[in-house]
Scaffold this motif. Sequence first.
Motif, mmCIF file in Angstrom:
data_model
loop_
_atom_site.group_PDB
_atom_site.id
_atom_site.type_symbol
_atom_site.label_atom_id
_atom_site.label_comp_id
_atom_site.label_asym_id
_atom_site.label_seq_id
_atom_site.Cartn_x
_atom_site.Cartn_y
_atom_site.Cartn_z
ATOM 1 N N GLU A 40 -5.837 -2.576 -8.824
ATOM 2 C CA GLU A 40 -7.186 -2.106 -9.140
ATOM 3 C C GLU A 40 -8.202 -3.226 -9.373
ATOM 4 O OE1 GLU A 40 -4.507 -1.302 -11.216
ATOM 5 O OE2 GLU A 40 -3.959 0.446 -10.027
ATOM 6 N N LYS A 41 -7.829 -4.231 -10.111
ATOM 7 C CA LYS A 41 -8.776 -5.291 -10.461
ATOM 8 C C LYS A 41 -8.490 -6.595 -9.724
ATOM 9 C CE LYS A 41 -9.680 -3.302 -14.950
ATOM 10 N NZ LYS A 41 -9.674 -3.472 -16.391
ATOM 11 N N LYS A 42 -7.787 -6.497 -8.619
ATOM 12 C CA LYS A 42 -7.413 -7.686 -7.846
ATOM 13 C C LYS A 42 -8.183 -7.713 -6.540
ATOM 14 C CE LYS A 42 -4.270 -8.836 -10.777
ATOM 15 N NZ LYS A 42 -4.598 -9.805 -11.773
ATOM 16 N N ASN A 43 -8.448 -8.928 -6.066
ATOM 17 C CA ASN A 43 -9.063 -9.020 -4.744
ATOM 18 C C ASN A 43 -7.955 -8.982 -3.693
ATOM 19 O OD1 ASN A 43 -8.090 -11.720 -4.249
ATOM 20 N ND2 ASN A 43 -9.756 -12.494 -5.515
ATOM 21 N N VAL A 44 -8.350 -8.812 -2.456
ATOM 22 C CA VAL A 44 -7.393 -8.642 -1.366
ATOM 23 C C VAL A 44 -6.456 -9.843 -1.247
ATOM 24 C CG1 VAL A 44 -7.187 -8.368 1.135
ATOM 25 C CG2 VAL A 44 -8.941 -7.122 -0.098
ATOM 26 N N GLU A 45 -6.986 -11.039 -1.412
ATOM 27 C CA GLU A 45 -6.160 -12.242 -1.270
ATOM 28 C C GLU A 45 -5.029 -12.277 -2.303
ATOM 29 O OE1 GLU A 45 -9.571 -12.426 -1.417
ATOM 30 O OE2 GLU A 45 -9.878 -12.739 0.727
ATOM 31 N N GLU A 46 -5.333 -11.892 -3.546
ATOM 32 C CA GLU A 46 -4.305 -11.878 -4.589
ATOM 33 C C GLU A 46 -3.208 -10.865 -4.274
ATOM 34 O OE1 GLU A 46 -6.015 -12.798 -8.882
ATOM 35 O OE2 GLU A 46 -7.261 -11.329 -7.830
ATOM 36 N N ILE A 47 -3.609 -9.716 -3.767
ATOM 37 C CA ILE A 47 -2.636 -8.671 -3.435
ATOM 38 C C ILE A 47 -1.752 -9.121 -2.278
ATOM 39 C CG2 ILE A 47 -2.372 -6.294 -2.616
ATOM 40 C CD1 ILE A 47 -5.100 -5.743 -4.071
ATOM 41 N N ILE A 48 -2.370 -9.663 -1.238
ATOM 42 C CA ILE A 48 -1.612 -10.135 -0.073
ATOM 43 C C ILE A 48 -0.679 -11.281 -0.468
ATOM 44 C CG2 ILE A 48 -1.768 -11.196 2.218
ATOM 45 C CD1 ILE A 48 -2.633 -8.213 2.102
ATOM 46 N N ASP A 49 -1.163 -12.206 -1.290
ATOM 47 C CA ASP A 49 -0.312 -13.313 -1.757
ATOM 48 C C ASP A 49 0.892 -12.796 -2.538
ATOM 49 O OD1 ASP A 49 -1.772 -15.313 -0.574
ATOM 50 O OD2 ASP A 49 -2.844 -15.882 -2.404
ATOM 51 N N SER A 50 0.685 -11.771 -3.343
ATOM 52 C CA SER A 50 1.799 -11.191 -4.106
ATOM 53 C C SER A 50 2.832 -10.560 -3.180
ATOM 54 C CB SER A 50 1.278 -10.157 -5.102
ATOM 55 O OG SER A 50 0.470 -10.771 -6.071
ATOM 56 N N ILE A 51 2.372 -9.827 -2.170
ATOM 57 C CA ILE A 51 3.285 -9.220 -1.200
ATOM 58 C C ILE A 51 4.014 -10.310 -0.428
ATOM 59 C CG2 ILE A 51 3.396 -7.842 0.921
ATOM 60 C CD1 ILE A 51 1.071 -6.159 -0.282
ATOM 61 N N TYR A 71 13.751 -3.326 11.934
ATOM 62 C CA TYR A 71 13.729 -3.460 10.473
ATOM 63 C C TYR A 71 12.264 -3.446 10.051
ATOM 64 C CZ TYR A 71 14.448 -5.532 5.824
ATOM 65 O OH TYR A 71 14.445 -5.781 4.476
ATOM 66 N N TYR A 72 11.949 -2.630 9.059
ATOM 67 C CA TYR A 72 10.558 -2.394 8.657
ATOM 68 C C TYR A 72 10.419 -2.473 7.145
ATOM 69 C CZ TYR A 72 6.281 0.296 7.770
ATOM 70 O OH TYR A 72 5.054 0.705 7.337
ATOM 71 N N ARG A 73 9.308 -3.047 6.687
ATOM 72 C CA ARG A 73 8.930 -3.037 5.274
ATOM 73 C C ARG A 73 7.463 -2.641 5.175
ATOM 74 N NH1 ARG A 73 11.202 -8.073 1.704
ATOM 75 N NH2 ARG A 73 13.194 -7.115 1.268
ATOM 76 N N GLY A 74 7.199 -1.574 4.420
ATOM 77 C CA GLY A 74 5.826 -1.108 4.216
ATOM 78 C C GLY A 74 5.455 -1.199 2.748
ATOM 79 N N PHE A 75 4.250 -1.693 2.468
ATOM 80 C CA PHE A 75 3.762 -1.874 1.102
ATOM 81 C C PHE A 75 2.536 -0.986 0.881
ATOM 82 C CE2 PHE A 75 6.112 -5.607 2.232
ATOM 83 C CZ PHE A 75 6.828 -5.908 1.088
ATOM 84 N N ASP A 104 -3.105 4.637 1.769
ATOM 85 C CA ASP A 104 -2.679 3.783 0.652
ATOM 86 C C ASP A 104 -1.876 2.564 1.121
ATOM 87 O OD1 ASP A 104 -3.808 5.410 -1.367
ATOM 88 O OD2 ASP A 104 -2.114 6.779 -1.213
ATOM 89 N N LYS A 105 -1.640 2.463 2.430
ATOM 90 C CA LYS A 105 -0.856 1.328 2.932
ATOM 91 C C LYS A 105 -1.699 0.061 2.855
ATOM 92 C CE LYS A 105 0.736 1.535 7.069
ATOM 93 N NZ LYS A 105 1.374 1.497 8.372
ATOM 94 N N ILE A 106 -1.087 -0.987 2.295
ATOM 95 C CA ILE A 106 -1.747 -2.291 2.194
ATOM 96 C C ILE A 106 -1.366 -3.147 3.387
ATOM 97 C CG2 ILE A 106 -1.969 -4.396 0.842
ATOM 98 C CD1 ILE A 106 -1.104 -2.682 -1.610
ATOM 99 N N LEU A 107 -0.078 -3.205 3.659
ATOM 100 C CA LEU A 107 0.430 -4.110 4.685
ATOM 101 C C LEU A 107 1.822 -3.661 5.086
ATOM 102 C CD1 LEU A 107 -0.196 -6.867 6.110
ATOM 103 C CD2 LEU A 107 0.912 -7.989 4.190
ATOM 104 N N ILE A 139 10.213 -15.712 9.768
ATOM 105 C CA ILE A 139 10.855 -14.416 9.563
ATOM 106 C C ILE A 139 10.596 -13.924 8.146
ATOM 107 C CG2 ILE A 139 13.087 -13.244 9.393
ATOM 108 C CD1 ILE A 139 14.049 -15.179 11.618
ATOM 109 N N LYS A 140 10.755 -14.791 7.177
ATOM 110 C CA LYS A 140 10.523 -14.427 5.773
ATOM 111 C C LYS A 140 9.037 -14.282 5.451
ATOM 112 C CE LYS A 140 14.353 -16.256 3.143
ATOM 113 N NZ LYS A 140 14.704 -17.165 2.074
ATOM 114 N N ASP A 141 8.215 -15.018 6.165
ATOM 115 C CA ASP A 141 6.785 -15.078 5.846
ATOM 116 C C ASP A 141 5.946 -14.817 7.096
ATOM 117 O OD1 ASP A 141 4.327 -15.539 4.731
ATOM 118 O OD2 ASP A 141 4.599 -17.703 4.506
ATOM 119 N N PRO A 142 5.887 -13.560 7.550
ATOM 120 C CA PRO A 142 5.133 -13.250 8.765
ATOM 121 C C PRO A 142 3.643 -13.589 8.677
ATOM 122 C CG PRO A 142 6.580 -11.439 8.213
ATOM 123 C CD PRO A 142 6.614 -12.393 7.050
ATOM 124 N N ILE A 143 3.115 -13.735 7.479
ATOM 125 C CA ILE A 143 1.694 -14.062 7.329
ATOM 126 C C ILE A 143 1.418 -15.489 7.810
ATOM 127 C CG2 ILE A 143 -0.128 -14.410 5.607
ATOM 128 C CD1 ILE A 143 1.096 -11.980 4.133
#
Length: 158
Positions: A40-51, A71-75, A104-107, A139-143
């Motif tokens: 709720e109080k986070k910007n997009v970058e903080e949320i993506i970094d956490s994921i 293999y799929y992971r949805g957040f 509600d999907k983030i990534l 593989i671990k870090d697709p970003i």
Amino acid sequence: MFIFIKNKNKHNTIEIYPLENVNISTQQIKKEFYIVYGCEKKNVEEIIDSIRNFNIKTFNHDTLHKYRQYYYRGFYKRSSKLDKEYVESNIILLEDNIFDHQEDKILDFEWIVKDSFIFIGRGCYFYKIPIDSISSDYIKDPISIPSHYLIYKYCRLK
């Protein structure tokens, strides 16, 4: 299993929980779904970094080896209808499944191993990476995948 991702403000953490009752698995495919609390109080970058940090810490190469076909992971962000206790409905007229909550999907990430390549999807981007020692980090870090591996990009219209 859950993990706390600490941010600078210790009172506002982002927490990621698996949806234990929704994960889909067969002999050839596996789909995992996670709920992200504290957006709720986070910007997009903080949320993506956490994921991203969560994925790096929890990704298991053995899982990818076992589910090479898909293999799929949805957040998903926590909402009034979607939280860590969410259970899909099995009543036909009142069907409610995780795919009804795309707003509600983030990534999401997806992996497919074929021949000597790993195809990795991240949102609307698809990458083709040769299997070698360097691909392990991607593989671990697709970003973090460099753009020269990009093979396809599509955008969904709303």
